[in-house]
Write a protein that holds these residues in place. Structure first.
Motif, mmCIF file in Angstrom:
data_model
loop_
_atom_site.group_PDB
_atom_site.id
_atom_site.type_symbol
_atom_site.label_atom_id
_atom_site.label_comp_id
_atom_site.label_asym_id
_atom_site.label_seq_id
_atom_site.Cartn_x
_atom_site.Cartn_y
_atom_site.Cartn_z
ATOM 1 N N ALA A 1 0.914 -0.641 0.248
ATOM 2 C CA ALA A 1 0.268 0.076 0.264
ATOM 3 C C ALA A 1 1.059 1.115 0.115
ATOM 4 O O ALA A 1 0.894 2.474 1.191
ATOM 5 C CB ALA A 1 -0.974 0.096 1.464
ATOM 6 N N LYS A 2 1.485 1.957 -0.868
ATOM 7 C CA LYS A 2 2.811 2.897 -1.131
ATOM 8 C C LYS A 2 1.800 3.730 -1.315
ATOM 9 O O LYS A 2 0.858 3.747 -2.123
ATOM 10 C CB LYS A 2 3.553 1.879 -2.510
ATOM 11 C CG LYS A 2 5.018 1.143 -2.491
ATOM 12 C CD LYS A 2 5.434 1.336 -1.555
ATOM 13 C CE LYS A 2 6.837 0.825 -1.143
ATOM 14 N NZ LYS A 2 8.334 0.845 -0.491
ATOM 15 N N ASN A 3 1.868 5.050 -0.350
ATOM 16 C CA ASN A 3 1.705 6.763 -0.625
ATOM 17 C C ASN A 3 2.668 6.753 -1.844
ATOM 18 O O ASN A 3 3.494 6.897 -2.076
ATOM 19 C CB ASN A 3 1.733 7.290 0.342
ATOM 20 C CG ASN A 3 0.914 8.448 0.272
ATOM 21 O OD1 ASN A 3 0.302 8.789 -1.379
ATOM 22 N ND2 ASN A 3 0.596 9.012 1.477
ATOM 23 N N PRO A 4 2.304 7.024 -3.878
ATOM 24 C CA PRO A 4 2.789 7.610 -4.185
ATOM 25 C C PRO A 4 3.507 9.067 -4.223
ATOM 26 O O PRO A 4 4.432 8.886 -5.095
ATOM 27 C CB PRO A 4 1.296 8.205 -5.601
ATOM 28 C CG PRO A 4 0.486 7.631 -4.760
ATOM 29 C CD PRO A 4 0.849 7.010 -3.195
ATOM 30 N N ALA A 5 2.995 9.661 -3.223
ATOM 31 C CA ALA A 5 2.989 11.230 -2.736
ATOM 32 C C ALA A 5 4.407 11.156 -2.014
ATOM 33 O O ALA A 5 5.429 11.845 -1.977
ATOM 34 C CB ALA A 5 2.185 11.922 -2.337
ATOM 35 N N TRP A 6 4.736 9.382 -1.304
ATOM 36 C CA TRP A 6 6.094 9.471 -0.663
ATOM 37 C C TRP A 6 7.318 8.991 -1.175
ATOM 38 O O TRP A 6 8.154 9.558 -0.926
ATOM 39 C CB TRP A 6 5.425 8.619 0.785
ATOM 40 C CG TRP A 6 5.600 9.147 1.239
ATOM 41 C CD1 TRP A 6 4.563 10.555 1.968
ATOM 42 C CD2 TRP A 6 4.412 8.468 2.945
ATOM 43 N NE1 TRP A 6 3.876 11.122 2.860
ATOM 44 C CE2 TRP A 6 3.642 9.302 3.514
ATOM 45 C CE3 TRP A 6 5.192 7.634 2.868
ATOM 46 C CZ2 TRP A 6 3.237 9.326 4.660
ATOM 47 C CZ3 TRP A 6 4.071 6.193 5.091
ATOM 48 C CH2 TRP A 6 3.162 7.669 4.929
ATOM 49 N N GLU A 7 7.151 8.808 -2.639
ATOM 50 C CA GLU A 7 8.951 8.164 -2.984
ATOM 51 C C GLU A 7 9.399 7.332 -2.175
ATOM 52 O O GLU A 7 9.249 6.668 -1.555
ATOM 53 C CB GLU A 7 8.567 9.655 -3.616
ATOM 54 C CG GLU A 7 7.354 9.803 -5.223
ATOM 55 C CD GLU A 7 8.152 10.728 -5.552
ATOM 56 O OE1 GLU A 7 9.532 11.281 -6.573
ATOM 57 O OE2 GLU A 7 7.434 10.861 -7.300
#
Length: 143
Positions: free
Chosen positions: A104-110
Motif C-alpha cells: 500500500a505505497k503512498n505515491p506522494a512519498w516516493e
C-alpha cells in the motif's frame, strides 16, 4: 550541495567504523589523520611532532601494517559473530519492526516512504528467523 561533499567525505573517512574500530583513513594510510583543528592549537600530538623523526616513525608504522591488518580481521570476525548472535536472540515478548513489503505505497512519498512498520511484539517462534507477531493492542498480525 557540491560544496558540502568534501566535508562529508572527510567525516566519513575519519570516523572509526564499529566493525573494525579503525578509520578508513588509517586503514588506507597506516596512520591517523591530523584534523585541521589540531594544527591551530597546541595538542600533545602536534607538540611532540618533529619533522626529523617523522620518517623513522612512518617506517616503524609500516612494519606493523600486517599485524594491524590481522588484528582488524580478528575484530571483524568477532563483530560478525556478535551480529549473528544478536540475530538469533529474538524471543517472545520482544518488540520488533517488520519490513514493509510495499503493498500500500503512498505515491506522494516516493523515496521518503518508511521501509519498516511496527513496532510489533513477538508472540512465538514459527521457525528459524520467522515469528508470529501481534501489534501493541494485542491484535494478531497476519503474514
Amino acid at each position: 550541495m557540491g560544496e558540502e561533499l568534501p566535508h562529508v567525505l572527510w567525516t566519513y573517512r575519519t570516523t572509526p567504523r564499529r566493525s573494525t574500530r579503525e578509520t578508513p583513513f588509517s586503514m588506507t594510510y597506516g596512520a591517523e589523520v591530523v584534523i585541521p583543528f589540531e594544527t591551530s592549537f597546541p595538542t600533545l600530538r602536534m607538540s611532540s611532532f618533529s619533522l626529523s623523526n617523522n620518517d623513522g616513525l612512518l617506517e616503524r608504522s609500516l612494519d606493523l601494517v600486517e599485524e594491524r591488518r590481522k588484528s582488524v580481521m580478528v575484530q571483524v570476525a568477532y563483530y560478525q559473530y556478535k551480529l549473528k548472535q544478536g540475530d538469533d536472540s529474538n524471543v517472545p515478548g520482544d518488540l520488533v519492526l517488520r519490513k514493509d513489503l510495499g503493498t500500500a505505497k503512498n505515491p506522494a512519498w516516493e523515496k521518503l516512504e518508511p521501509n519498516w512498520e511496527g513496532p510489533y511484539r513477538i508472540t512465538s517462534v514459527a521457525r528459524i528467523e520467522a515469528y508470529y507477531l501481534e501489534d501493541l493492542d494485542e491484535n494478531v498480525v497476519l503474514n
